[in-house]
Design a protein around this motif. Structure first.
Motif, PDB file in Angstrom:
ATOM      1  N   SER A  92       0.748  -1.394  -0.057  1.00  0.00           N
ATOM      2  CA  SER A  92       0.137   0.030  -0.232  1.00  0.00           C
ATOM      3  C   SER A  92       0.840   1.360  -0.145  1.00  0.00           C
ATOM      4  O   SER A  92       0.222   2.371  -0.514  1.00  0.00           O
ATOM      5  N   ALA A 113       1.255   3.047  -3.529  1.00  0.00           N
ATOM      6  CA  ALA A 113       0.229   4.097  -3.950  1.00  0.00           C
ATOM      7  C   ALA A 113       0.114   5.215  -2.934  1.00  0.00           C
ATOM      8  O   ALA A 113       0.010   6.184  -3.447  1.00  0.00           O
ATOM      9  N   MET A 142       6.891   7.469  -6.342  1.00  0.00           N
ATOM     10  CA  MET A 142       6.073   6.334  -6.594  1.00  0.00           C
ATOM     11  C   MET A 142       6.505   5.307  -7.643  1.00  0.00           C
ATOM     12  O   MET A 142       6.764   4.325  -7.552  1.00  0.00           O
ATOM     13  N   THR A 193       7.659   1.538  -7.389  1.00  0.00           N
ATOM     14  CA  THR A 193       6.885   0.785  -8.381  1.00  0.00           C
ATOM     15  C   THR A 193       7.762  -0.212  -9.004  1.00  0.00           C
ATOM     16  O   THR A 193       7.624  -1.669  -9.140  1.00  0.00           O
ATOM     17  N   ARG A 205      -3.361   2.415 -13.846  1.00  0.00           N
ATOM     18  CA  ARG A 205      -2.370   2.753 -12.598  1.00  0.00           C
ATOM     19  C   ARG A 205      -2.924   3.951 -11.959  1.00  0.00           C
ATOM     20  O   ARG A 205      -2.514   4.436 -10.897  1.00  0.00           O
ATOM     21  N   VAL A 247      -6.023   3.231  -7.990  1.00  0.00           N
ATOM     22  CA  VAL A 247      -5.505   3.427  -6.512  1.00  0.00           C
ATOM     23  C   VAL A 247      -4.868   4.529  -5.766  1.00  0.00           C
ATOM     24  O   VAL A 247      -5.674   4.836  -4.643  1.00  0.00           O
ATOM     25  N   PRO A 248      -3.943   5.344  -6.631  1.00  0.00           N
ATOM     26  CA  PRO A 248      -3.756   6.634  -5.823  1.00  0.00           C
ATOM     27  C   PRO A 248      -4.992   7.658  -5.739  1.00  0.00           C
ATOM     28  O   PRO A 248      -4.846   8.125  -4.555  1.00  0.00           O
ATOM     29  N   GLU A 288      -5.525   3.694   1.914  1.00  0.00           N
ATOM     30  CA  GLU A 288      -4.455   2.772   0.943  1.00  0.00           C
ATOM     31  C   GLU A 288      -4.432   1.516   1.576  1.00  0.00           C
ATOM     32  O   GLU A 288      -4.411   0.605   0.693  1.00  0.00           O
TER      33      GLU A 288
END
Length: 316
Positions: free
Chosen positions: A49, A52, A221, A225, A243, A246-247, A271
């Protein structure tokens, strides 16, 4: 009196968020007791988590002003590929990875902000068009080949370095929001842009700065990633938008709990909740389509319940 109210508001916010964590954990633990929810699993969910979370705390600067960014995924993809190229092709190691990702993310953010301000059209339209350009650029740089980060450069994909990097990013975001002019003006513009202009705030300048900050955090990020996943594939045709989800949902948690005075903690815990739900469905072996539908509905319900506007309040 105001301090007491502020404390009680934050306490209520934390209680709600922790309640969501326990509830989501309990549901999937009951449904899948043997392969979900152990301490080790929960630690892994939290680690995942954090990726994100870093992007979400940066994107919050944009969203709290009422703007949006559809190029998040393209930014992450392009930044990760450039960072990987700097680290491997130019033999710059961790220095190339960090500088390449953050610098690229920042430049992308600056372009988003400047195009948005100059073209005077909705941010969603601007960033959608730019996302196509960023995807094409990433594909050109990658040469149509998957970019893989060597195993000796993946420290940010595991403890403790992923947690340290994410923590530093969150602390920087907290300082910007609470102790700088940028944070003060960000909230002022988000509350009422017309009033902010009358106060003498250069609204366009701070909108561009918001996109720049968001881009820099998305660059961080990108480091997490590609370090966690070990590689990045350049995609086109807006496929990078997957992508964005989630953010963005993490930012919704931040906006929802802004009234409790705790947007950043809400993003971090939010998150985590999203990942618990995601990994819960994986433990159940649910098809991807079902996972997306139920996860989306669950998060919509959560956000709806936590963003009830009071009478007369304008929700941006």
């Amino acid at each position: 009196m105001s301090t007491t109210k502020k404390f009680s508001g934050k306490a209520m916010g934390y209680l709600i968020l922790l309640g969501l964590v326990v509830l989501s954990w309990a549901i999937f633990k009951i449904l899948s007791p043997h392969n979900f929810g152990s301490f080790g699993n929960m630690l892994n969910y939290f680690q995942a988590s954090l990726i994100a979370t870093v992007g979400a705390v940066g994107f919050y600067f944009v969203m709290v002003m009422g703007m949006f960014d559809f190029s998040i995924g393209a930014n992450i993809m392009l930044s990760a590929i450039v960072g990987c190229v700097f680290a491997t092709r130019f033999n710059l190691g961790y220095f190339g990875l960090i500088v390449g990702c953050i610098l690229t993310g920042t430049i992308v953010g600056a372009l988003n902000g400047m195009f948005y301000v100059k073209l005077r059209i909705p941010s969603m339209i601007v960033t959608t068009g730019l996302a196509l350009i960023y995807e094409s650029l990433a594909n050109y740089i990658a040469g149509g080949v998957e970019q893989t980060l060597p195993s000796n450069l993946r420290a940010f994909g595991q403890m403790p370095w992923d947690i340290i990097l994410a923590l530093v990013a969150c602390v920087v975001a907290y300082i910007f929001l609470n102790y700088t002019k940028i944070g003060t003006y960000t909230y002022a513009i988000g509350s009422d842009e017309f009033v902010a202009k009358n106060m003498g705030i250069n609204v366009n300048k701070y909108k561009v700065l918001a996109f720049i900050l968001s881009g820099a955090f998305l660059g961080v990020m990108a480091i997490l990633t590609i370090s966690y996943g070990s590689s990045m594939v350049a995609v086109t045709g807006m496929a990078s938008m997957s992508r964005n989800f989630v953010p963005t949902m993490g930012c919704f948690f931040g906006l929802a709990f802004k009234k409790y005075g705790m947007p950043l903690p809400a993003i971090i815990i939010g998150e985590f909740v999203i990942n618990i739900i995601f990994f819960g469905f994986i433990a159940l072996g649910a098809p991807t389509a079902i996972q997306d539908v139920i996860t989306g509905l669950a998060l919509l319900i959560i956000i709806t319940l936590t963003t009830k506007a009071t009478k007369g309040e304008i929700v941006k």
